[in-house]
Design an enzyme around this catalytic site. Structure first.
Site, PDB file in Angstrom:
ATOM      1  N   LYS A  21       0.843  -1.208   0.000  1.00  0.00           N
ATOM      2  CA  LYS A  21       0.000   0.000   0.000  1.00  0.00           C
ATOM      3  C   LYS A  21       0.875   1.254   0.000  1.00  0.00           C
ATOM      4  O   LYS A  21       2.077   1.177   0.301  1.00  0.00           O
ATOM      5  CB  LYS A  21      -0.904  -0.017   1.236  1.00  0.00           C
ATOM      6  CG  LYS A  21      -0.134   0.061   2.557  1.00  0.00           C
ATOM      7  CD  LYS A  21      -1.026  -0.170   3.759  1.00  0.00           C
ATOM      8  CE  LYS A  21      -0.212  -0.120   5.050  1.00  0.00           C
ATOM      9  NZ  LYS A  21      -1.035  -0.488   6.221  1.00  0.00           N
ATOM     10  N   TYR A  44      15.513  30.090   6.430  1.00  0.00           N
ATOM     11  CA  TYR A  44      14.463  30.916   7.027  1.00  0.00           C
ATOM     12  C   TYR A  44      14.610  31.023   8.538  1.00  0.00           C
ATOM     13  O   TYR A  44      14.929  30.041   9.214  1.00  0.00           O
ATOM     14  CB  TYR A  44      13.091  30.300   6.735  1.00  0.00           C
ATOM     15  CG  TYR A  44      12.724  30.302   5.272  1.00  0.00           C
ATOM     16  CD1 TYR A  44      12.749  31.479   4.512  1.00  0.00           C
ATOM     17  CD2 TYR A  44      12.348  29.121   4.638  1.00  0.00           C
ATOM     18  CE1 TYR A  44      12.400  31.469   3.165  1.00  0.00           C
ATOM     19  CE2 TYR A  44      11.995  29.101   3.301  1.00  0.00           C
ATOM     20  CZ  TYR A  44      12.028  30.283   2.563  1.00  0.00           C
ATOM     21  OH  TYR A  44      11.688  30.257   1.247  1.00  0.00           O
TER      22      TYR A  44
HETATM   23  C1  LIG Z   1      -0.257  -1.530   6.831  1.00  0.00           C
HETATM   24  C2  LIG Z   1      -0.859  -2.786   7.277  1.00  0.00           C
HETATM   25  C3  LIG Z   1      -0.072  -3.938   7.437  1.00  0.00           C
HETATM   26  C4  LIG Z   1       1.440  -3.929   7.353  1.00  0.00           C
HETATM   27  O1  LIG Z   1       1.948  -3.456   8.567  1.00  0.00           O
HETATM   28  P1  LIG Z   1       3.517  -3.455   8.889  1.00  0.00           P
HETATM   29  O2  LIG Z   1       3.596  -3.019  10.300  1.00  0.00           O
HETATM   30  O3  LIG Z   1       4.110  -2.431   7.965  1.00  0.00           O
HETATM   31  O4  LIG Z   1       4.023  -4.803   8.628  1.00  0.00           O
HETATM   32  C5  LIG Z   1      -0.719  -5.128   7.712  1.00  0.00           C
HETATM   33  N1  LIG Z   1      -2.054  -5.172   7.864  1.00  0.00           N
HETATM   34  C6  LIG Z   1      -2.838  -4.084   7.749  1.00  0.00           C
HETATM   35  C7  LIG Z   1      -4.314  -4.210   7.929  1.00  0.00           C
HETATM   36  C8  LIG Z   1      -2.275  -2.844   7.470  1.00  0.00           C
HETATM   37  O5  LIG Z   1      -3.048  -1.759   7.393  1.00  0.00           O
END
Ligand SMILES: *Cc1c(COP(=O)(O)O)cnc(C)c1O
Length: 382
Positions: free
Chosen positions: A39, A273
């Site tokens: 994702k 800045y």
């Molecule tokens: C993002 C996510 C993961 C992966 O989590 P990690 O801690 O990066 O391994 C797994 N399951 C769900 C539902 C997530 O949203």
């Protein structure tokens, strides 16, 4: 990994390291199935390329949050098993079902929507396969998922739709909080009750999964027959008390750029800045062309370090939208020199964790926020 000449702003993505991380984690967890979570553009690393490398490394499932991300992988020709679990309230599940994407379902209304979408596809003569769903249960994270009082009715309805041929319940899953071993044990217990309730309703889910990287690595009871691995496959640790190397992982992303300008200045010169940094003596300032538009945290101003020519220098003054400055003293830094912001600390460069600490956040956020102006260069293809 080939460290060829850097471009202006670049994230080198070592796909060989990613595949090796997946293979290593698969070995460590020993589950029947491993889902690579890609994702958010694979946590900033590039979804399509990383999905392919993860499959090469032995992942047999891919996971994304939403349907747009799922369709992006399908459009790229990736036909591996794929689950998406976070949906717009008015999501149209039809294209995803047609593309063979498993739908993570967190409510009865989503279940009905998937069933209706499949009937619609069939009536149009557009579908020959099944509509696969995976039921997400709420087990203590207070996000999405069917809550315990609704299990019986939701499972009964899912079984009815399954018997009618509208859906196949391929999986039941949830997600833990990592709040404490006790909290995660409670979630495992709740999830197990959910599996029992699903079985009592006549469901026979082939996949049962609860653990992301942290629980997969440290809580064997959370593994069931699939683990969803995100941060770990990118070679980063989900733990405060263990580094990538401790876990046998290699960071996949190296963020680097080229020094865009150099100037010699007198003592007392204000930098960037608000002049939160002033030079102490005559010195050289080097300009690094990455800023908060690239995801460089402004909170890392005057805190985080980079390496130039193997030497470490701290950010001097505020991180701006497009750039920041480092005071390199009398080191002979030149325009065009390579600047490494972070990468594999085993090579002497700062880590994503160093940046996370400097900015008061976690490594996940450091890599995921790397922006669109940074070119991703893929090396080490398996
Ligand atoms: C993002 C996510 C993961 C992966 O989590 P990690 O801690 O990066 O391994 C797994 N399951 C769900 C539902 C997530 O949203």
């Amino acid at each position: 990994m080939v460290a060829d000449s850097p471009v202006f702003r670049e994230a080198l993505i070592d796909l060989g390291a990613l595949a090796a991380n997946v293979a290593h984690l698969r070995e460590v967890v020993g589950t029947e199935h491993v889902m690579a979570v890609v994702k958010a553009n694979a946590y900033g690393h590039g979804a399509v390329e990383c999905a392919r490398a993860a499959l090469d490394g032995g992942a047999d499932w891919l996971g994304v949050a939403d349907l747009t991300e799922a369709m992006q992988l399908r459009d790229a020709g990736i036909d591996a098993p794929l689950l998406a679990w976070l949906h717009d309230p008015d999501a149209d599940f039809l294209p995803a079902i047609e593309a063979g994407v498993d739908i993570g379902v967190s409510s009865v209304s989503q279940l009905e929507a998937v069933g209706a979408a499949r009937r619609e596809l069939l009536s149009q003569g557009r579908l020959h396969g099944q509509a696969f769903v995976q039921l997400k249960l709420e087990t203590g994270l207070s996000r999405n998922g069917i809550s315990e009082p609704d299990w019986a009715s939701a499972f009964t309805r899912a079984r009815e739709l399954e018997r009618a041929g509208d859906i196949v319940v391929r999986g039941v899953f949830s997600h833990v909080s990592n709040a404490s071993p006790q909290d995660d044990a409670a979630a495992i217990e709740t999830f197990t009750r959910g599996l029992d309730a699903a079985a009592a309703a006549g469901l026979r889910p082939e996949l049962r999964h609860l653990a992301a990287s942290a629980a997969a690595l440290r809580i064997p009871d959370a593994r069931f027959n699939l683990v969803r691995l995100g941060i770990g496959i990118y070679g980063l640790s989900p733990f405060d008390d263990a580094t990538s190397a401790d876990l046998g992982l290699k960071p996949v992303m190296t963020l680097r750029g080229r020094v865009a300008a150099v100037r010699r200045v007198a003592a007392g010169t204000g930098v960037s800045y608000d002049y939160t940094y002033r030079t102490k003596g005559t010195t050289t300032l080097a300009l690094v062309p990455l800023g908060y538009a690239e995801g460089i945290p402004r909170h890392a101003s005057n805190q985080a370090a980079v390496t130039i020519g193997g030497q470490r220098f701290r950010i001097s003054g505020r991180v701006a939208m497009d750039q920041f400055v480092v005071d390199v003293g009398d080191t002979p830094v030149q325009v065009g020199d390579e600047v490494v912001l972070f990468g594999d600390p085993a090579t002497g460069v700062p880590s994503a964790e160093d940046w996370a600490e400097a900015a008061g956040t976690i490594n996940y956020e450091i890599v995921t926020r790397i922006g669109h102006r940074v070119r991703r260069t893929y090396v080490g293809r398996p």
